[in-house]
Design an enzyme around this catalytic site. Sequence first.
Site, PDB file in Angstrom:
ATOM      1  CG  ASP A   1      -2.061   0.961   1.131  1.00 14.95           C
ATOM      2  OD1 ASP A   1      -1.888   2.010   0.483  1.00 14.95           O
ATOM      3  OD2 ASP A   1      -3.122   0.683   1.729  1.00 14.95           O
TER       4      ASP A   1
ATOM      5  CG  ASP B   1      -4.189   5.519  -0.198  1.00 17.49           C
ATOM      6  OD1 ASP B   1      -3.393   4.583  -0.264  1.00 17.49           O
ATOM      7  OD2 ASP B   1      -4.999   5.683   0.746  1.00 17.49           O
TER       8      ASP B   1
ATOM      9  CG  HIS C   1      -9.584   6.931   2.835  1.00 16.35           C
ATOM     10  ND1 HIS C   1      -8.715   7.811   2.255  1.00 16.35           N
ATOM     11  CD2 HIS C   1      -9.004   5.701   2.684  1.00 16.35           C
ATOM     12  CE1 HIS C   1      -7.654   7.160   1.805  1.00 16.35           C
ATOM     13  NE2 HIS C   1      -7.795   5.863   2.040  1.00 16.35           N
TER      14      HIS C   1
ATOM     15  CG  HIS D   1      -7.440   7.725   6.337  1.00 17.61           C
ATOM     16  ND1 HIS D   1      -6.429   7.187   7.079  1.00 17.61           N
ATOM     17  CD2 HIS D   1      -7.560   6.947   5.246  1.00 17.61           C
ATOM     18  CE1 HIS D   1      -5.934   6.120   6.440  1.00 17.61           C
ATOM     19  NE2 HIS D   1      -6.605   5.954   5.327  1.00 17.61           N
TER      20      HIS D   1
ATOM     21  CD  GLU E   1      -8.020   1.654   1.651  1.00 18.17           C
ATOM     22  OE1 GLU E   1      -7.066   0.871   1.839  1.00 18.17           O
ATOM     23  OE2 GLU E   1      -7.992   2.827   2.033  1.00 18.17           O
TER      24      GLU E   1
ATOM     25  CD  GLU F   1      -6.072   2.703  -1.062  1.00 15.04           C
ATOM     26  OE1 GLU F   1      -5.053   2.135  -0.607  1.00 15.04           O
ATOM     27  OE2 GLU F   1      -6.634   3.648  -0.487  1.00 15.04           O
TER      28      GLU F   1
HETATM   29 MN    MN Z   1      -3.761   2.857   0.890  1.00 20.93          MN
HETATM   30 MN    MN Z   2      -6.430   4.299   1.542  1.00 23.57          MN
END
Ligand code: MN
Ligand code: MN
Length: 300
Positions: A92, A103, A162, A170, A195, A284
């Site tokens: 990630d 992200d 998010h 977030h 995600e 994600e």
């Molecule tokens: Mn992430």
């Molecule tokens: Mn994330």
Amino acid sequence: MAESEDVDLQSEQYEKHREAGDILAQVREETADRVEVGASHLEVAEYAEDRIRELGGQPAFPVNISIDEEAAHATPSIDDDSTFGEEMINLDIGVHVDGWLADTAITVDLSGNPELAEASEQALEAALEIVEPGVETGDIGAEIEDVINGYGYNPVVNLTGHGLDHWEQHTSPNIPNRAVSQGTTLEVGDVVAIEPFATDGGGKVTEGASEEIFALEREGTVRNRQAREALGQITEEFRTLPFATRWLDTDRAEMALRRLKRNNIVHGYPVLQEDDGFLVSQKEHTLIVTENGCEVTTEY
Ligand code: MN
Ligand code: MN
């Protein structure tokens, strides 16, 4: 979010989101290629973080390398000597350009469970298909849950996608990984990460003992030299974004961090994990909601 006519998707902030996403798409693929049995966790994490900087971004948080039952928030420690085995690995990775974020995550399966990795991928594809202005976040969650259940696995229901705001990884809205009745709707200009996590376990992660990712909790002062140096770097460079001990320039960084934690100036993110013996996959992307659907920033 504002009325759609007020949103200029070509404005500087969206361009920076896109730039962060472009860097991240490239770094994710290059990094995933380096994950193989025997490769070092620390070298893979540092490769990704260095590559982000070379390409003109900054890491938005330490590269997460979560193994098998771990779902999120694992990253190599300062002197980590662990290597990959025949495991399920979630990478990630985050990038920011002047605080505007992207992200992304991918599972590299070395464990011989490709369908579990595929379940998260297909769930994300299905979710992206239905994103458009006015879509309910609960309906996105339902789509994710359906696809993962169709593979015979469970979504991890206490991890969510998010919103992404300036210097904030977030924010609202939450994008659930299961059907929920009270959600919200997405509007043009919203920047969100979706995600899905899939598991052969029960679908609820708990906090493990290990903690390698930290973030600023509040302003404060400390007397100890190393703690003061670390705090200066944190407030200037990372602000409220997460960081790892190995990013701190001061000597005795681990001691400095323990002091900052004891004074509640910094908080940790414990590793989130399924029960032992189960596996978790993750996929994600970050997207911008557009008039006609969405623009995924974290793919080519
Ligand atoms: Mn992430
Ligand atoms: Mn994330």
